[in-house]
Design an enzyme around this catalytic site. Sequence first.
Site, PDB file in Angstrom:
ATOM      1  N   ALA A  67       2.711  -4.492   3.311  1.00  0.00           N
ATOM      2  CA  ALA A  67       3.622  -3.385   3.574  1.00  0.00           C
ATOM      3  C   ALA A  67       2.863  -2.099   3.259  1.00  0.00           C
ATOM      4  O   ALA A  67       2.066  -2.053   2.311  1.00  0.00           O
ATOM      5  CB  ALA A  67       4.868  -3.489   2.706  1.00  0.00           C
ATOM      6  N   CYS A  68       3.080  -1.062   4.066  1.00  0.00           N
ATOM      7  CA  CYS A  68       2.410   0.223   3.838  1.00  0.00           C
ATOM      8  C   CYS A  68       3.430   1.336   4.010  1.00  0.00           C
ATOM      9  O   CYS A  68       4.081   1.436   5.063  1.00  0.00           O
ATOM     10  CB  CYS A  68       1.240   0.391   4.807  1.00  0.00           C
ATOM     11  SG  CYS A  68       0.293   1.899   4.542  1.00  0.00           S
ATOM     12  N   VAL A  69       3.585   2.174   2.996  1.00  0.00           N
ATOM     13  CA  VAL A  69       4.586   3.250   3.055  1.00  0.00           C
ATOM     14  C   VAL A  69       3.996   4.566   2.552  1.00  0.00           C
ATOM     15  O   VAL A  69       3.048   4.586   1.757  1.00  0.00           O
ATOM     16  CB  VAL A  69       5.830   2.897   2.205  1.00  0.00           C
ATOM     17  CG1 VAL A  69       6.537   1.674   2.754  1.00  0.00           C
ATOM     18  CG2 VAL A  69       5.448   2.672   0.754  1.00  0.00           C
TER      19      VAL A  69
ATOM     20  N   VAL B  39       0.854  -1.193   0.000  1.00  0.00           N
ATOM     21  CA  VAL B  39       0.000   0.000   0.000  1.00  0.00           C
ATOM     22  C   VAL B  39       0.888   1.240   0.000  1.00  0.00           C
ATOM     23  O   VAL B  39       1.806   1.365   0.830  1.00  0.00           O
ATOM     24  CB  VAL B  39      -0.927   0.018   1.240  1.00  0.00           C
ATOM     25  CG1 VAL B  39      -1.803   1.263   1.231  1.00  0.00           C
ATOM     26  CG2 VAL B  39      -1.771  -1.245   1.298  1.00  0.00           C
TER      27      VAL B  39
END
Length: 446
Positions: free
Chosen positions: A423-425, A395
């Site tokens: 994964a979220c960044v 994401v």
Amino acid sequence: MDAETLLEKYAAGQRKFHNENLRGVDLKGANLSGIDLQGADLTGADLNDANMSNACLEGTNLTRASLIGVNLSSLREISSLNLSWADLSGAVLTKAKIGSANFTNANLSNTNLSEATLNNANFTNANLSNANLSKTNLERANFSNANLDNANLSDCNLKNANLTDAFLNEAKVVRSSLVGANLSDTNLTASDFSQVNLSSVTLKNANFQSAKIRGVNLSKHDLSGMNFAGADLAAANLKDVNLRKACLQGTNLERAELQQVDLMKANLNGASLRKVDLTGANIYGASFVDADLTDAIMPDGEVYKSEVFSEAVKYMTHQVIRTDKAPAPVGPYNQAIAASGKMLFVAGQIAIDPRLGDVVYTEDVKKQTEQVFANLEAILTAAGATFKDVVKTSVFLADMNDFAAMNAVYAKYFDEATAPARACVQVSRLPKDVLVEIECIAVIPE
């Protein structure tokens, strides 16, 4: 000494022929009952059909001797005998007592060894096909690379015997004691191990194809990758057994105990699993095509129902990985997913409505996320997949302050218990200045 002299002395009542040189003598068909040949050298001798019952052969050398059809029954108790390369086909050694005998490369096909005592005997590379070894004491015997095809080993004492690389195709090993025996790399195709305790036997890479091993105890064994195709394991105890990648195709496992068994990627196609107990079993990636699971207890403790299981099998290709040695998930995702099947890599999707060809809801991250998931779903469906097949998502947010709003929509599509890894960044900028972009990887069951 030549054969004629020996026979004359024997006829006159002499029985002791210690340490005599009898190499190559022809004693075919001779009656030598009770003869004492301690330490004698009969290398290459012809003793076919001779009667040597009750003989003493302590330390006798019968290397390469021909003993076809010889009667060696009730041999006196001796500690050593060299029969390497000897031909004993059809011989009778019933009730013989021979310790540490050397049968290396000997031919013992069709030989009768029933009720003999052959502790510590060496049968390396010997041919014992069709031999009768019923009730024989073979404790610590070495059968490495021996041929025991069709042999009768019923009621034998094979404690601590070495059977590595041996051939026991269609052998009968009923009720035998194999405590501490080593059957690594042994070929046991169509053999009968009924009523045998295999709990302390080493079975690494043994081939049990079509073998009869009903009711045996194999609990806690490592049988990964082994071949049990067509075998009969009915009512067997397989609790906590490692059967990863094992071939159980067409195997009869009816009423077997399979609690906590590891069947990861095992082949159970066409197997009979009627009334088995699979409570707590790992069946991730296992194949059950045409398997009979009537009245089976499934890993979750529920009794098998075909319509439920067929749907569940599809998702056996996914295994959630959890460990307390890494941070616990704090949202609708898991630490990792192990998966097998056809991989699908879905490109990052943004809030473009395909009907308009343009970005929608430019200021609303929640509605943009809903459009993103609509786009992802369309692609997954086209590939024959669903969100349940997704194993990894990434994401990308323009502003991490939008995480909660995005996550609220995300959680609608994934159950926390089985959700993919994520994964979220936050990134400095996204295509068309959207607020969110999501990509995913799915694995479609084959």
